[in-house]
Design a protein around this motif. Structure first.
Motif, PDB file in Angstrom:
ATOM      1  N   TYR A 150       0.214  -1.032  -0.557  1.00 46.70           N
ATOM      2  CA  TYR A 150       0.086   0.405  -0.131  1.00 46.70           C
ATOM      3  C   TYR A 150       0.631   1.284  -0.240  1.00 46.70           C
ATOM      4  O   TYR A 150       0.789   2.333  -0.583  1.00 46.70           O
ATOM      5  CB  TYR A 150      -1.138   0.034   1.652  1.00 46.70           C
ATOM      6  CG  TYR A 150      -1.833   1.497   1.169  1.00 46.70           C
ATOM      7  CD1 TYR A 150      -2.847   1.761   0.079  1.00 46.70           C
ATOM      8  CD2 TYR A 150      -1.720   2.311   2.647  1.00 46.70           C
ATOM      9  CE1 TYR A 150      -3.439   3.043   0.315  1.00 46.70           C
ATOM     10  CE2 TYR A 150      -2.515   3.250   2.596  1.00 46.70           C
ATOM     11  CZ  TYR A 150      -2.836   3.467   1.568  1.00 46.70           C
ATOM     12  OH  TYR A 150      -3.567   5.049   1.513  1.00 46.70           O
ATOM     13  N   SER A 156       0.504   2.740  -7.160  1.00 49.38           N
ATOM     14  CA  SER A 156      -1.081   4.035  -6.869  1.00 49.38           C
ATOM     15  C   SER A 156      -1.364   4.571  -7.630  1.00 49.38           C
ATOM     16  O   SER A 156      -1.987   5.076  -8.113  1.00 49.38           O
ATOM     17  CB  SER A 156      -1.358   3.940  -5.655  1.00 49.38           C
ATOM     18  OG  SER A 156      -0.435   4.832  -5.143  1.00 49.38           O
ATOM     19  N   LEU A 159      -1.895   3.074 -11.490  1.00 50.30           N
ATOM     20  CA  LEU A 159      -3.026   2.981 -11.091  1.00 50.30           C
ATOM     21  C   LEU A 159      -3.777   4.318 -11.234  1.00 50.30           C
ATOM     22  O   LEU A 159      -4.834   3.908 -12.557  1.00 50.30           O
ATOM     23  CB  LEU A 159      -3.798   2.528  -9.881  1.00 50.30           C
ATOM     24  CG  LEU A 159      -3.393   1.301  -9.821  1.00 50.30           C
ATOM     25  CD1 LEU A 159      -3.215   0.884  -8.171  1.00 50.30           C
ATOM     26  CD2 LEU A 159      -3.575  -0.138 -11.184  1.00 50.30           C
ATOM     27  N   ARG A 160      -3.088   5.298 -10.617  1.00 50.62           N
ATOM     28  CA  ARG A 160      -4.220   6.144 -10.796  1.00 50.62           C
ATOM     29  C   ARG A 160      -4.552   6.630 -12.437  1.00 50.62           C
ATOM     30  O   ARG A 160      -5.599   7.592 -13.030  1.00 50.62           O
ATOM     31  CB  ARG A 160      -3.690   7.399 -10.009  1.00 50.62           C
ATOM     32  CG  ARG A 160      -5.071   8.102  -8.937  1.00 50.62           C
ATOM     33  CD  ARG A 160      -4.289   8.757  -8.373  1.00 50.62           C
ATOM     34  NE  ARG A 160      -4.864   8.505  -6.776  1.00 50.62           N
ATOM     35  CZ  ARG A 160      -5.961   8.054  -6.248  1.00 50.62           C
ATOM     36  NH1 ARG A 160      -6.842   8.921  -7.373  1.00 50.62           N
ATOM     37  NH2 ARG A 160      -6.004   8.316  -5.194  1.00 50.62           N
ATOM     38  N   ALA A 163      -7.125   4.509 -14.765  1.00 43.21           N
ATOM     39  CA  ALA A 163      -8.211   4.497 -14.655  1.00 43.21           C
ATOM     40  C   ALA A 163      -8.776   5.245 -15.621  1.00 43.21           C
ATOM     41  O   ALA A 163      -8.821   6.133 -16.110  1.00 43.21           O
ATOM     42  CB  ALA A 163      -7.864   5.272 -13.419  1.00 43.21           C
ATOM     43  N   GLY A 164      -9.719   4.693 -16.019  1.00 41.68           N
ATOM     44  CA  GLY A 164     -10.423   4.672 -17.154  1.00 41.68           C
ATOM     45  C   GLY A 164     -10.056   4.236 -18.795  1.00 41.68           C
ATOM     46  O   GLY A 164     -10.938   4.233 -19.404  1.00 41.68           O
ATOM     47  N   ALA A 181      -3.052  -4.918  -8.415  1.00 37.43           N
ATOM     48  CA  ALA A 181      -4.224  -4.245  -7.655  1.00 37.43           C
ATOM     49  C   ALA A 181      -5.098  -5.241  -7.600  1.00 37.43           C
ATOM     50  O   ALA A 181      -5.725  -5.385  -6.527  1.00 37.43           O
ATOM     51  CB  ALA A 181      -4.878  -2.680  -8.512  1.00 37.43           C
TER      52      ALA A 181
ATOM     53  N   ASN B 343     -11.586   6.995  -9.550  1.00 39.60           N
ATOM     54  CA  ASN B 343     -12.304   6.539  -9.884  1.00 39.60           C
ATOM     55  C   ASN B 343     -12.837   5.511  -9.152  1.00 39.60           C
ATOM     56  O   ASN B 343     -11.555   4.976  -8.295  1.00 39.60           O
ATOM     57  CB  ASN B 343     -10.810   5.222 -11.111  1.00 39.60           C
ATOM     58  CG  ASN B 343     -11.360   4.125 -11.501  1.00 39.60           C
ATOM     59  OD1 ASN B 343     -11.689   2.485 -10.208  1.00 39.60           O
ATOM     60  ND2 ASN B 343     -11.403   3.982 -12.800  1.00 39.60           N
ATOM     61  N   MET B 346     -10.829   2.406  -7.971  1.00 35.82           N
ATOM     62  CA  MET B 346      -9.917   2.430  -7.049  1.00 35.82           C
ATOM     63  C   MET B 346      -9.566   2.628  -5.808  1.00 35.82           C
ATOM     64  O   MET B 346      -8.589   2.560  -4.749  1.00 35.82           O
ATOM     65  CB  MET B 346      -8.749   3.413  -7.963  1.00 35.82           C
ATOM     66  CG  MET B 346      -7.480   3.400  -7.838  1.00 35.82           C
ATOM     67  SD  MET B 346      -6.293   2.505  -7.878  1.00 35.82           S
ATOM     68  CE  MET B 346      -5.463   2.717  -6.376  1.00 35.82           C
ATOM     69  N   LEU B 349     -10.452  -0.215  -3.764  1.00 38.51           N
ATOM     70  CA  LEU B 349      -9.109  -0.577  -3.105  1.00 38.51           C
ATOM     71  C   LEU B 349      -8.320   0.231  -1.769  1.00 38.51           C
ATOM     72  O   LEU B 349      -8.126  -0.265  -0.984  1.00 38.51           O
ATOM     73  CB  LEU B 349      -8.583  -1.134  -4.061  1.00 38.51           C
ATOM     74  CG  LEU B 349      -7.109  -1.590  -4.150  1.00 38.51           C
ATOM     75  CD1 LEU B 349      -7.249  -3.136  -3.588  1.00 38.51           C
ATOM     76  CD2 LEU B 349      -6.019  -1.297  -5.433  1.00 38.51           C
ATOM     77  N   GLU B 350      -8.706   1.120  -2.514  1.00 41.67           N
ATOM     78  CA  GLU B 350      -7.678   2.425  -1.504  1.00 41.67           C
ATOM     79  C   GLU B 350      -7.857   2.180   0.159  1.00 41.67           C
ATOM     80  O   GLU B 350      -7.413   2.292   1.300  1.00 41.67           O
ATOM     81  CB  GLU B 350      -7.180   3.533  -1.506  1.00 41.67           C
ATOM     82  CG  GLU B 350      -5.809   4.406  -1.922  1.00 41.67           C
ATOM     83  CD  GLU B 350      -5.702   5.361  -2.495  1.00 41.67           C
ATOM     84  OE1 GLU B 350      -6.011   6.344  -2.378  1.00 41.67           O
ATOM     85  OE2 GLU B 350      -4.947   4.780  -3.726  1.00 41.67           O
ATOM     86  N   LEU B 353      -7.256  -1.643   1.643  1.00 43.52           N
ATOM     87  CA  LEU B 353      -6.487  -1.307   2.049  1.00 43.52           C
ATOM     88  C   LEU B 353      -6.019  -0.379   3.392  1.00 43.52           C
ATOM     89  O   LEU B 353      -5.389  -0.497   4.660  1.00 43.52           O
ATOM     90  CB  LEU B 353      -5.111  -1.036   1.226  1.00 43.52           C
ATOM     91  CG  LEU B 353      -5.099  -1.650  -0.106  1.00 43.52           C
ATOM     92  CD1 LEU B 353      -4.222  -1.273  -0.931  1.00 43.52           C
ATOM     93  CD2 LEU B 353      -3.750  -2.980   0.349  1.00 43.52           C
TER      94      LEU B 353
END
Lengths: 547, 674
Positions: A150, A156, A159-160, A163-164, A181, B343, B346, B349-350, B353
């Motif tokens: 994390y 992350s 991932l951001r 997104a989409g 993820a 998202n 996302m 998930l966050e 966590l």
């Protein structure tokens, strides 16, 4: 971790208690234990291939590392140790592998003394990115490493960014991040699964028998009800409820379908005399079957066309915010610590229950807040006329669910009649739960309809509930009720035929409906719609014909 | 027979051409022998506003069978001016009517020779007051029904569901002399090109803004002003605003709504006049924070002012909660300039966590322990005051010891704060920092007071207690932000106690958050703890959630959405008030102020308007008929309210993007519209 092990103990205690209590229920219990042991097996399976004891020498090399490393790993080591000590659902092999890899990494870092501390930190993180996938694939995995994943900012961030985006546009790196993820999500699910608390509960039926069953902490009341209904083979109706009765305070409450059962039961004290009842209660959803009696703030019950009922419900619960029914009137309030009751003019608002102070008008700004509803539940008081010298037996109680004994923090209110009481209780429920209540009802109806799909005969009876007289089922209920009067209707035999089961009513049911049933019969003789009759009685009202 | 065409601002110059006008008349009469036919020939006088106020009129002659388009064409040819005339149209002044159907002949319009026609643009600048109190100058259509004008305005401002809004004539402000130099800032949007796009189509967004706002930094600033909530107004500003004191006052305001089925010109609105854009129908459909940034912001502003000016009554507790939400919103809006589109997966998930992290840290109790000496006393046990103990916070519980040295051993008592109520009892001036804990137990509620030594300690412990009451440990990521918000709130109390607060961003006068009634009732420092009390429940909300919560509580007020009109019921001798709500009509006795009767739209069969005697008659199921004449508002307004609400209830989720304009006009239009 302590918490979890506590729970474990608690469950076992519960189990023992149950064993002592319900010798008569041997059969049920045996089955129960079978199921339960199966679950335990599953839980412990992961331990079988693990080593029984954590290797203590693993700590030593790590402790010798640089301060930096020590800092970043102290926490995870601690957690690993905790996990190992508990010896539960942790794959020790994976842990070992991890510890070794960490050790290796750290030693390579040490050979490069020039690297700056921030670089070191980043390196550590990167190591984790690599190792984390390994971890994830070997489940169940150690919690500590997940935590580090994390902390991994880069991933992350990636991932951001992605997104989409459609998947075919992703770079390799991004895809890897996405996969990761996904893996973490799966891992989290499994961890959750492994840590679920389970509780053995005993449910009393209205025929004085009882059932024992196991519930897990995630189950809602609806889910428990469903499994009870499945087991008991009694007719499916939305009115089946789980009722909490607090004997010491002589009160009870129907659990709402969306509530978490275990959470509620954990409020009970260890030596509690409380009971969990499984009965049919028509007042549970009477609100939705005859909304006109609850939502329009009217004093008298009346009939309404089915179409209008739906429109009314849609109007109240369909919007973005739920309108609180206009509920106000004089109620009796029990004075703190005394057995005297005082009259006050109470009003219900979305923000709580208010009363009008003496000598003031009803203006909003002058109202005094009696209590806010966030932390309290509404209970039905039983037999308070004799217990607390209440003016009537139609009492409701507002208290924090954790309070189980007499206290100044319990508020007692007494209504003049059963109608007012039911209106208040239901209005408070609407205020508290809002749309959720309607969702619960729709869900319950959906299930009961599904259960009755095969038989067109009985499907109509579900919808009827208490409301209309056109349905033979409910009529027979009414008549049987008036025939038997107050006598207990315990059918000790386990006849599962629908009609018999549906005629088993609890005390509250009987008291709750008698008023309603009677008034229904009154209004039935006027086959005009509700508003019409009101309008006709309205004195100075001109009709268009007069113009 | 003559036809005059002139421009409105140039009336004074008509005398200049009068002679030539008469001359022409004579000539025409001599030429045409048939004078019977309407408009056999006309003479046009044309004034061109673009050439200056004293530009001479242009005259053209037309026949009665010429269509309006032809008139305009001739007109333009004659002027010899090359420019875009596409927005211009003819306005028939006497009949208060636009001649928009270019295919219709003058004869068909029934235009006589004495008709006075003006040739002018259909879109003109208008000063528009928004719910947030800011004035925009923008070009609005003066020729189409107000309903469409509002649609155009809303499209420009990126507000969805324009049917819920309408235009209101502003309340005349009593201008004091000293206010004159305070020239109001007006944001100019007149340069925005007029879009002729399809109705209700969702505008393309660039950077979250409609295209025309991206052009320049100034425009972006205006969009920001539209989409970000305004800081709380100064208490004096609130006090100065017009506040309706009674139901009758509120009823008078409703008489100011413009007629949706007629255009601005027809309602006497002139160029550069001031109008208010307001949410008229209290049925806010399908609010989607993602698309509705401006709508949500303006709706909040309207709600906020409704609360501050006591347009909607609420209790003291509710007022404090509204105050807390306003404080929170203004604070978050400053720190959170743009809403990030995150998202959802996302986030899931966050948060998963996150909760895992919390759980682990909670289990690892020694990491989240922190030791401070706090004094403590169970209430009512001693009157003397507080006894000092060594306190320790672990997970969600506090334990206390006789001294620091003994803190390794068994605590005197351990209290789990999960599910407890935490309330502040603070007075910065007298250095009182109390935390009141109400801890539920089977026996009832335990009341415990913690006394902290200073602000710093208080903020930490308060934050810890609040988190613990929600079942979160100190390791939770919100701990620091919680401490921060408590401290900023305390700072507010501090600045307030030093007389006038400077207008810094951190310091908000609590009087800015409540209605003037409470200005008199409480001093700012008395208000602070009360608002703080309510604030703790909302402090963790995001901006959008806070806005939505504010609207929800507002909508849950019993008086929400009631528009009042003073009416005289048929057969009654006194004035009464009719309250029009989104789902019902109520009859209020003016003397007592009580609701006498409620009628619901669900039971409504039909309603009739008698335009001659300005009376409305409504028929409900079961032969319930009511009839009344309207006193404080035109019956068209009442008719439109009722029809409008019926229309609002017909909107369904499936076709949320198309607006059935025809139905709206059918339900709200008067006989003029037919």
């Amino acid at each position: 971790m302590d918490q979890v092990s506590d729970e474990e103990v608690e469950v076992r205690e519960e189990e023992e208690e149950e064993e002592e209590d319900s010798d008569k229920e041997d059969q049920d219990l045996d089955k129960m234990f079978g199921a339960w042991l199966g679950e335990l097996d599953k839980l412990t399976q992961s331990l079988d291939d693990g080593r029984p004891e954590p290797p203590p020498q693993q700590k030593a090399p790590l402790r010798q590392e640089t301060n930096m490393a020590n800092f970043s790993y102290r926490f995870s080591i601690y957690n690993i140790n905790e996990a190992l000590n508990q010896g539960d659902n942790v794959d020790l092999d994976a842990l070992m592998a991890d510890l070794c890899s960490i050790e290796q990494e750290l030693s390579t870092i040490n050979t490069k003394p020039n690297s700056s501390s921030s670089g070191l930190a980043r390196f550590l993180l990167n190591c984790h990115i690599q190792s984390i996938r390994q971890q994830i694939n070997s489940l169940p995995l150690s919690l500590s490493l997940l935590k580090h994943s994390y902390l991994d900012r880069e991933t992350s961030l990636i991932l951001r960014n992605i997104a989409g985006k459609p998947s075919h546009l992703l770079t390799k790196e991004e895809q890897a991040a996405k996969l990761k993820a996904e893996n973490i999500r799966v891992a989290l699910e499994k961890i959750k699964e492994a840590q679920v608390k389970k509780l053995v509960i005993r449910v009393h039926l209205s025929d004085e028998s009882s059932k024992t069953m196991m519930v897990d902490e995630r189950q809602t009341v609806r889910q428990v009800l469903d499994s009870l209904l499945e087991k008991s083979h009694c007719g499916y109706s939305a009115d089946w409820s789980l009722v909490e009765t607090i004997n010491e305070l002589q009160m009870e409450r129907i659990f709402e379908d969306h509530e978490n059962l275990v959470e509620n039961l954990l409020n009970w004290t260890r030596d509690s005399q409380n009971r969990l009842m499984f009965t049919e209660r028509i007042e549970k959803y009477a609100l939705f079957k005859n909304p006109q009696n609850y939502l329009l703030g009217r004093k008298e019950t009346c009939e309404m066309a089915e179409r209008n009922k739906e429109a009314l419900l849609e109007e109240c619960f369909g919007g973005s915010s739920v309108s609180v029914p206009e509920m106000e009137g004089v109620l009796w309030l029990k004075e703190d610590g005394k057995k005297s009751w005082k009259k006050r003019y109470f009003l219900l608002r979305a923000s709580g229950i208010y009363y009008v102070p003496k000598g003031k008008a009803k203006a909003s700004r002058d109202l005094v807040c009696f209590l806010q509803l966030d932390h309290v539940n509404v209970y039905l008081g039983q037999d308070y006329k004799s217990k607390y010298k209440a003016p009537t037996d139609y009492c409701m109680v507002l208290k924090h669910p954790q309070i189980q004994k007499k206290s100044q923090y319990i508020k007692y209110l007494c209504c003049d009649d059963i109608r007012t009481l039911q209106q208040w209780i239901n209005s408070i429920r609407i205020t508290k739960y809002g749309k959720q209540l309607y969702t619960n009802f729709q869900e319950a109806m959906r299930r009961s309809e599904a259960a009755y799909d095969w038989s067109s005969l009985s499907s109509s009876s579900i919808k009827s509930g208490s409301s209309s007289s056109s349905l033979p089922e409910s009529q027979s209920n009414h008549s049987s009720q008036s025939d038997s009067g107050v006598s207990e209707m315990t059918s000790s035999g386990h006849t599962r035929s629908q009609s018999v089961v549906s005629s088993i009513f609890s005390d509250a049911w009987r008291r709750g409906t008698q008023g309603e049933v009677r008034t229904h019969k009154n209004t039935q003789s006027f086959p005009v719609s509700s508003l019409c009759s009101c309008g006709l009685h309205f004195p100075c009202f001109p009709s268009v014909n007069l113009i | 027979m003559f036809l005059k065409l002139s421009f409105p601002s140039l009336l004074h110059s008509t005398h200049v051409c009068l002679s030539c006008f008469i001359f022409l008349c004579c000539r025409l009469c001599s030429v045409r022998t048939v004078s019977w036919i309407y408009l056999s020939l006309s003479l046009l006088l044309l004034f061109l506003p673009d050439l200056g106020s004293d530009a001479p009129p242009v005259t053209i002659s037309v026949a009665s069978d010429l269509h309006v388009g032809g008139v305009i064409l001739k007109l333009v040819e004659k002027t010899q001016i090359k420019r875009d005339w596409s927005d211009h149209a003819l306005w028939w002044e006497q009949k208060q009517q636009w001649l928009l159907r270019t295919a219709w002949t003058l004869e068909k319009y029934g235009i006589h020779a004495d008709a006075r026609l003006l040739f002018m643009p259909q879109h003109k600048p208008l000063k528009l007051g928004l719910p947030n109190g800011i004035t925009l100058r923008l070009r609005a259509s003066f020729s189409c029904p107000v309903f469409q004008t509002v649609m155009g305005i809303c499209r420009m401002l990126n507000i969805r569901h324009p049917e819920e809004l309408s235009l209101l004539r502003p309340v005349e402000e009593k201008k004091k002399k000293k206010d004159k130099d305070l020239a109001e800032e007006i944001y100019d949007l007149t340069e925005v090109p007029l879009s002729s796009g399809t109705l209700m189509s969702r505008p393309c967004l660039y950077n979250g803004m409609p295209a025309h706002f991206v052009d320049s930094p100034q425009m972006e600033a205006i969009y920001k002003m539209l989409s970000v909530t305004q800081p709380p107004p100064a208490p004096e500003v609130i006090a100065k605003q017009y506040r309706p004191a009674s139901v009758v006052d509120k009823a008078h305001i409703n008489g100011r709504w413009l007629d949706s089925s007629r255009c601005l010109m027809q309602q006497g609105i002139q160029e550069n006049d001031r109008l208010w854009l307001r949410f008229k129908y209290a049925a806010f459909y399908d609010i989607e924070p993602k698309y509705d940034v401006v709508r949500l912001t303006q709706l909040y502003e309207q709600a906020r002012w409704a609360i501050l000016l006591e347009d909607v009554d609420c209790t003291e507790e509710e007022m404090m909660l509204f105050g807390a939400l306003q404080y929170h919103i203004s604070k978050v809006a400053q720190s959170e300039p743009q809403m990030l589109s995150t998202n959802a997966a996302m986030d899931d998930l966050e948060s998963a966590l996150m909760s895992l992290e919390v759980k682990m840290e909670g289990e690892n109790s020694s990491a989240s322990e922190f030791n401070v000496i706090v004094c403590f006393r169970p209430k009512r046990l001693t009157l003397k005051g507080y006894k000092q103990y060594w306190f320790k916070f672990q997970d969600t519980s506090i334990s206390y010891f006789k001294s620091k040295e003994e803190s390794i051993g068994e605590p005197i008592q351990q209290i789990n704060l999960r599910g407890c109520e935490v309330a502040p009892d603070v007075n910065v001036a007298s250095q009182k920092f109390l935390i009141r804990l109400l801890i539920p137990a089977p026996e009832g509620m335990n009341e415990v007071y913690l006394r902290c030594e200073n602000e710093q300690q208080y903020a930490q412990w308060m934050a810890a207690c609040r988190l613990a009451s929600k079942g979160k440990s100190l390791a939770d990521s919100s701990f620091q932000s919680e401490i921060q918000s408590i401290r900023s709130f305390l700072a507010m109390q501090k600045t307030n106690s030093h007389g006038n607060a400077p207008a810094g961003d951190e310091s908000i006068n609590t009087h800015s958050l409540v209605s003037p009634r409470y200005h008199k009732k409480y001093k700012p420092k008395q208000l602070t703890p009360r608002i703080l009390d309510a604030y703790q429940n909302v402090a963790q909300l995001s901006l959008t959630d806070a806005l939505m919560r504010f609207l929800q509580i507002w909508q849950a007020l019993p008086d929400f959405g009631l528009s009042y009109v003073v009416v005289r019921f048929k057969g009654s001798r006194k004035d009464e008030v009719l309250g029009i709500a989104p789902n019902r009509l109520i009859r209020i006795d003016l003397g007592v102020g009580d609701v006498v009767k409620t009628w619901r739209y669900n039971n409504m069969k039909q309603w009739n308007v008698n335009w001659d005697i300005r009376q409305m008659a409504i028929e409900f199921d079961g032969n319930v008929n009511i009839a009344f004449s309207c006193v404080t508002a035109d019956c068209k307004i009442v008719h439109e309210f009722i029809g409008g609400y019926i229309f609002m209830s017909t909107r369904s989720r499936e076709k949320s993007d198309t607006l059935n304009e025809e139905l709206f006009h059918k339900l709200t239009g008067g006989h003029e519209a037919l």
